[in-house]
Design a protein around this motif. Sequence first.
Motif, PDB file in Angstrom:
ATOM      1  N   VAL A   1       0.856  -1.196   0.000  1.00 25.91           N
ATOM      2  CA  VAL A   1       0.000   0.000   0.000  1.00 25.91           C
ATOM      3  C   VAL A   1       0.884   1.236   0.000  1.00 25.91           C
ATOM      4  O   VAL A   1       1.809   1.350   0.812  1.00 25.91           O
ATOM      5  CB  VAL A   1      -0.928   0.011   1.230  1.00 25.91           C
ATOM      6  N   VAL A   2       0.595   2.161  -0.913  1.00 23.51           N
ATOM      7  CA  VAL A   2       1.392   3.377  -1.047  1.00 23.51           C
ATOM      8  C   VAL A   2       0.704   4.525  -0.326  1.00 23.51           C
ATOM      9  O   VAL A   2      -0.492   4.769  -0.529  1.00 23.51           O
ATOM     10  CB  VAL A   2       1.597   3.750  -2.535  1.00 23.51           C
ATOM     11  N   ARG A   3       1.480   5.240   0.480  1.00 22.29           N
ATOM     12  CA  ARG A   3       0.994   6.446   1.131  1.00 22.29           C
ATOM     13  C   ARG A   3       1.923   7.603   0.785  1.00 22.29           C
ATOM     14  O   ARG A   3       3.123   7.414   0.551  1.00 22.29           O
ATOM     15  CB  ARG A   3       0.958   6.266   2.649  1.00 22.29           C
ATOM     16  N   VAL A   4       1.355   8.802   0.743  1.00 22.82           N
ATOM     17  CA  VAL A   4       2.145  10.010   0.497  1.00 22.82           C
ATOM     18  C   VAL A   4       2.373  10.713   1.827  1.00 22.82           C
ATOM     19  O   VAL A   4       1.431  10.920   2.599  1.00 22.82           O
ATOM     20  CB  VAL A   4       1.418  10.959  -0.478  1.00 22.82           C
ATOM     21  N   GLU A   5       3.623  11.070   2.091  1.00 25.38           N
ATOM     22  CA  GLU A   5       3.968  11.774   3.327  1.00 25.38           C
ATOM     23  C   GLU A   5       4.695  13.077   2.996  1.00 25.38           C
ATOM     24  O   GLU A   5       5.663  13.051   2.248  1.00 25.38           O
ATOM     25  CB  GLU A   5       4.855  10.894   4.206  1.00 25.38           C
ATOM     26  N   PRO A   6       4.259  14.215   3.568  1.00 20.00           N
ATOM     27  CA  PRO A   6       3.041  14.351   4.363  1.00 20.00           C
ATOM     28  C   PRO A   6       1.801  14.056   3.523  1.00 20.00           C
ATOM     29  O   PRO A   6       1.842  14.172   2.292  1.00 20.00           O
ATOM     30  CB  PRO A   6       3.082  15.811   4.826  1.00 20.00           C
ATOM     31  N   PRO A   7       0.702  13.694   4.178  1.00 19.38           N
ATOM     32  CA  PRO A   7      -0.478  13.215   3.447  1.00 19.38           C
ATOM     33  C   PRO A   7      -1.000  14.214   2.414  1.00 19.38           C
ATOM     34  O   PRO A   7      -0.999  15.425   2.630  1.00 19.38           O
ATOM     35  CB  PRO A   7      -1.509  12.993   4.570  1.00 19.38           C
ATOM     36  N   GLU A   8      -1.432  13.669   1.304  1.00 19.15           N
ATOM     37  CA  GLU A   8      -2.057  14.437   0.227  1.00 19.15           C
ATOM     38  C   GLU A   8      -3.016  13.503  -0.487  1.00 19.15           C
ATOM     39  O   GLU A   8      -2.788  12.287  -0.517  1.00 19.15           O
ATOM     40  CB  GLU A   8      -0.987  14.963  -0.727  1.00 19.15           C
ATOM     41  N   SER A   9      -4.075  14.031  -1.051  1.00 18.53           N
ATOM     42  CA  SER A   9      -5.064  13.182  -1.707  1.00 18.53           C
ATOM     43  C   SER A   9      -4.426  12.353  -2.814  1.00 18.53           C
ATOM     44  O   SER A   9      -3.670  12.869  -3.641  1.00 18.53           O
ATOM     45  CB  SER A   9      -6.188  14.032  -2.295  1.00 18.53           C
TER      46      SER A   9
END
Length: 204
Positions: A182-190
Amino acid sequence: MEAIVSACAAEGWPARVAAVLSNRPDAEGLKFAAGHGVATGVVDHTLYDDRATFDAALAAAIDAFAPDLVVLAGFMRILTPGFVDKYAGRMLNIHPSLLPCFPGLHTHRQAIEAGVKVHGASVHFVTPELDHGPVIVQAALDVLPDDTPESLATRLLPCEHVIYPRAVRWFIEDRLQVHAGVVRVEPPESQLFTAFAAATEVQS
């Protein structure tokens, strides 16, 4: 590819497009790249006896530019597992569906025939399994009652031109974190853009 080259220049990314390579000598993208001062090259797949030999030549051509990221754009060749493994974690692709739905070819026709109400595009990390790598960002739009595969593709294209440069920039800025696929963007962004949001981005 053109959207990525243009966004890199317009947004002042802390990176450069090192080169544009194609397996087709007549690819229009080569002219665009050359016109924007980007190095180009051709590795013609018809000159090689098998996929592995072609992939080895392609890898050599890529490595000559020492890129940090390999971006597939309109590249319709299936890559060998060895090639994919060589660039694991630093090769991206865009697929015209909301993965994991409708991998492979004719995605717009598949979506219409399946009767789905939402369709879209996905930017993902490339893995040996075709169109199954971890998804970075997606764009979604309504499937209209009178849509054809052609009209759906036409409406989706501006969304693709928004999300692919966005994913590349996130990678360049070292903002992508992958955990358990699972890929997440940091800091969070849509990581989801609707057709309305994509149109806003294009117009701005």
